[in-house]
Design a protein around this motif. Structure first.
Motif, short mmCIF file in Angstrom:
data_model
loop_
_atom_site.label_atom_id
_atom_site.label_comp_id
_atom_site.label_asym_id
_atom_site.label_seq_id
_atom_site.Cartn_x
_atom_site.Cartn_y
_atom_site.Cartn_z
N VAL A 28 -8.41 -11.87 -0.28
CA VAL A 28 -7.14 -12.03 -1.01
C VAL A 28 -6.16 -11.16 -0.34
N VAL A 29 -6.49 -9.95 -0.04
CA VAL A 29 -5.49 -9.02 0.52
C VAL A 29 -5.08 -9.12 1.89
N CYS A 30 -5.84 -9.30 2.70
CA CYS A 30 -5.78 -9.13 4.15
C CYS A 30 -5.58 -10.59 4.70
N LYS A 31 -4.48 -10.55 5.99
CA LYS A 31 -4.30 -11.69 6.64
C LYS A 31 -5.36 -12.10 7.47
N ASP A 32 -6.17 -11.21 7.80
CA ASP A 32 -7.41 -11.27 8.48
C ASP A 32 -8.73 -10.47 7.90
N THR A 38 -4.98 -5.50 8.31
CA THR A 38 -4.12 -6.65 8.36
C THR A 38 -3.44 -6.79 6.94
N VAL A 39 -3.25 -5.85 6.16
CA VAL A 39 -2.61 -5.94 4.89
C VAL A 39 -1.35 -6.47 4.81
N PRO A 40 -0.93 -6.82 3.87
CA PRO A 40 0.58 -7.50 3.72
C PRO A 40 1.74 -6.80 4.01
N THR A 41 2.73 -7.41 4.40
CA THR A 41 3.85 -6.90 4.83
C THR A 41 4.39 -5.80 3.83
N GLY A 42 4.79 -4.87 4.21
CA GLY A 42 5.35 -3.68 3.16
C GLY A 42 4.37 -2.56 3.04
N PHE A 43 3.05 -3.11 3.46
CA PHE A 43 2.00 -1.91 3.25
C PHE A 43 1.27 -1.53 4.63
N VAL A 44 0.80 -0.48 4.86
CA VAL A 44 -0.13 -0.10 5.87
C VAL A 44 -1.47 0.48 5.16
N LEU A 56 -3.83 1.24 0.13
CA LEU A 56 -2.75 0.83 0.55
C LEU A 56 -1.53 1.72 0.62
N LYS A 57 -0.48 1.69 1.47
CA LYS A 57 0.54 2.70 0.76
C LYS A 57 1.93 1.97 1.90
N GLY A 58 2.93 2.39 1.43
CA GLY A 58 4.15 1.75 1.96
C GLY A 58 5.36 2.80 1.66
N ARG A 59 6.56 2.20 2.44
CA ARG A 59 7.53 2.80 2.04
C ARG A 59 9.04 2.14 2.54
N HIS A 60 9.93 2.36 1.89
CA HIS A 60 11.22 1.73 2.33
C HIS A 60 12.34 2.34 1.78
N TRP A 61 13.73 1.97 1.87
CA TRP A 61 14.75 2.96 1.41
C TRP A 61 14.86 2.98 -0.10
N PHE A 62 13.90 2.27 -0.92
CA PHE A 62 14.44 2.61 -2.51
C PHE A 62 12.95 3.16 -2.99
#
Length: 122
Positions: A28-32, A38-44, A56-62
């Motif tokens: 469900v979570v990974c592309k592969d 291979t987690v969703p865009t916006g996460f690593v 999973l974690k992520g960051r962007h401007w907001f």
């Protein structure tokens, strides 16, 4: 994991053992599903501890954010999947973004849908 503010936790019982539930989580979570990176865009990928924890974690401007899935045995063929979220939303743009994502209930809907999909895949 960077120290972030707690947002929420959602959980669901899955009628499958922990190994099968882990595989369903990756489907469900990974592309592969064979590669937890291979987690969703916006996460690593922060960490993957098969078959008990996917962080999973992520960051962007907001915002800066983390989503952690934990799998616990409830019985020989039942697994409890928990999805815990943390995030910080700095500055005025972050406050607006938080209202849109968290305040609107959108985050809750997306996470609960993911848990339903994991249970169905298991």
């Amino acid at each position: 994991m960077e120290r972030l503010s707690y947002i929420d936790e959602h959980a669901r019982s899955v009628d499958a053992n922990r190994d099968r539930t882990w595989k369903a989580l990756l489907e469900v979570v990974c592309k592969d599903p064979a590669d937890p990176r291979t987690v969703p865009t916006g996460f690593v990928l922060d960490s993957a501890e098969e078959p008990s924890r996917l962080a999973l974690k992520g960051r962007h401007w907001f915002s800066r954010y983390a989503l952690v899935f934990e799998l616990d045995d409830e019985g020989p063929s039942t697994t409890r999947v928990r999805a815990r979220s943390w995030a910080d939303f700095p500055g005025p743009h972050g406050r607006v973004y938080k209202a849109l994502v968290i305040g609107s209930g959108g985050h809750k809907v997306v996470v609960r849908n993911m848990l339903r999909r994991i249970a169905a895949a298991a």
